[in-house]
Design an enzyme around this catalytic site. Structure first.
Site, PDB file in Angstrom:
ATOM      1  CE  LYS A 180     -15.369  12.311  -3.446  1.00 58.91           C
ATOM      2  NZ  LYS A 180     -13.986  11.942  -3.230  1.00 58.91           N
ATOM      3  NE  ARG A 194      -2.630  -1.016   3.563  1.00 56.15           N
ATOM      4  CZ  ARG A 194      -2.593  -2.153   4.264  1.00 56.15           C
ATOM      5  NH1 ARG A 194      -3.021  -3.275   3.716  1.00 56.15           N
ATOM      6  NH2 ARG A 194      -2.141  -2.179   5.503  1.00 56.15           N
ATOM      7  CE  LYS A 237     -14.055  10.349   1.390  1.00 54.29           C
ATOM      8  NZ  LYS A 237     -13.884   9.251   0.415  1.00 54.29           N
ATOM      9  CD  GLU A 246     -17.615  10.836  -1.048  1.00 55.31           C
ATOM     10  OE1 GLU A 246     -16.648  10.900  -0.259  1.00 55.31           O
ATOM     11  OE2 GLU A 246     -17.625  10.099  -2.036  1.00 55.31           O
TER      12      GLU A 246
HETATM   13  P1  13P Z   1     -14.784   7.097  -6.475  1.00 52.33           P
HETATM   14  O1  13P Z   1     -14.419   8.260  -7.368  1.00 52.33           O
HETATM   15  O2  13P Z   1     -14.075   5.845  -6.807  1.00 52.33           O
HETATM   16  O3  13P Z   1     -16.259   6.960  -6.321  1.00 52.33           O
HETATM   17  O4  13P Z   1     -14.249   7.480  -5.033  1.00 52.33           O
HETATM   18  C1  13P Z   1     -14.447   8.751  -4.550  1.00 52.33           C
HETATM   19  C2  13P Z   1     -14.455   8.711  -3.100  1.00 52.33           C
HETATM   20  O5  13P Z   1     -13.793   9.464  -2.454  1.00 52.33           O
HETATM   21  C3  13P Z   1     -15.363   7.755  -2.448  1.00 52.33           C
HETATM   22  O6  13P Z   1     -15.449   8.088  -1.109  1.00 52.33           O
END
Ligand code: 13P
Length: 352
Positions: A219, A46, A136, A177
């Site tokens: 988001k 990772r 986030k 998000e």
């Molecule tokens: P994806 O663009 O793969 O959907 O991932 C964005 C993301 O931050 C998911 O939490």
């Protein structure tokens, strides 16, 4: 909370014509994606992969911020330079995923609520000290018969708003998000209705908690038919529906909207984002916020498939990563076209 620095950080992330790289997969998700490419899971695998991403030459042209995971923000390059320093030196702001994942919502079979509020104030202070400038939190909304329920929308919106307020308390810009999942056979119209309802709940809770709209980034998902829906609308229809829904519910004070890709292919995500920016650039339909990207899969997928855990493939993987990021950069100025997809020049060894 200091309003000016928060608003300035949010503005830098979205307003200078770049986007975000989400590289914040939890260890479990990252290992699953590695397994799909036959890459054995380990801390070192990772770390190497994340170093490859961060050190990709030219990434700074298209990427303003990178979202890291708890393990990653503490890691360093093979020669001992902290990832946070590498990012800052490259003009890319470090950010951090702070939710602890979506868990089953009690008494609501099949629905999820995102956890992570307990102890969050302490964790945010630590992330700030480690160099994060933004954070986030992802909420997951399932669209199916009878879902989402009001209980699911309210629980997730409340948690998002509590998280956002805690972030702003320590001058971290929250990325908010709420993701309406693409899984299912729902129509674009159903996704539109649920997306608007979700965002209405989120902005209502953000207002109740006193979150500074100028100091956050939204988001969201794009407004799309489910993956199993027999009618898959054109790029133009998806872009117009997404912009229309966002206009209805996202306050003008929000500086930017950075889409997740949610499982769309890289090319489709770029094309749809491009078309939204065509609409945004139209003098008759100017939008109050910047439209950009915060993609994980739609930027990373080709790079991971090329790398496959082999250091000899790192350079080619970086080229593929930067290519996808540049396709999305073009989409921000509405200059992306499918022809860009064939412009990736791979060294011969990478094809092997
Ligand atoms: P994806 O663009 O793969 O959907 O991932 C964005 C993301 O931050 C998911 O939490």
């Amino acid at each position: 909370m200091t309003a000016e620095p928060l608003a300035e950080t949010a503005r830098i992330l979205v307003a200078d014509g770049r986007g975000l790289l989400a590289m914040d997969e939890s260890n479990g998700t990252c290992d699953k994606r590695f397994a799909a490419e036959g890459i054995p899971a380990s801390v070192e695998a990772r770390r190497s992969y994340r170093e490859l991403l961060i050190a990709a030459p030219g990434l700074r042209t298209s990427i303003s911020g990178a979202i890291l995971y708890d393990e990653t923000i503490r890691q360093a390059s093979g020669n001992g330079i902290k990832f946070v320093k590498l990012l800052n030196d490259a003009g890319i702001m470090p950010g951090i995923k702070v939710d602890t994942g979506a868990k089953p919502l009690a008494l609501h079979d099949g629905e999820m609520v995102t956890e992570g509020l307990d102890g969050l104030r302490t964790r945010l202070r630590e992330y700030r000290e480690l160099g994060a400038r933004f954070a986030k939190w992802r909420a997951v909304i399932t669209l199916r018969d009878g879902m989402p329920t009001r209980a699911c929308l309210d629980a997730n919106a409340h948690a998002l708003a509590r998280y956002a307020a805690l972030c702003q308390e320590v001058d971290l810009v929250p990325i908010v998000e709420p993701e309406v999942l693409m899984d299912g056979d729902h129509t674009l119209e159903q996704c539109r209705d649920v997306t608007e309802e979700t965002l209405r709940s989120v902005f209502s809770q953000l207002a109740i908690q006193g979150v500074l709209l100028e100091g956050m980034i939204l988001k969201p998902n794009m407004v799309l038919p489910g993956l199993g829906c027999p009618i898959q609308e054109s790029v133009d229809v998806v872009a117009a529906a997404t912009v229309r829904s966002l206009r209805r519910v996202v306050p003008a004070a929000v500086p930017g909207i950075a889409f997740l890709s949610g499982g769309q292919s890289g090319g489709l995500a770029s094309a749809r984002l491009n078309q939204m920016n065509v609409i945004a650039n139209d003098a008759g339909s100017r939008l109050p916020w910047r439209l950009t990207f915060s993609f994980a899969r739609a930027i990373q997928v080709p790079a991971l498939a090329i790398w496959r855990g082999n250091p000899a493939n790192a350079g080619a993987a970086q080229l593929a990563l930067v290519h996808r990021a540049n396709c999305n950069l073009a989409a921000l100025s509405a200059t992306y076209s499918a022809a860009m997809e064939s412009q990736l020049k791979m060294p011969l060894a990478a094809a092997a």
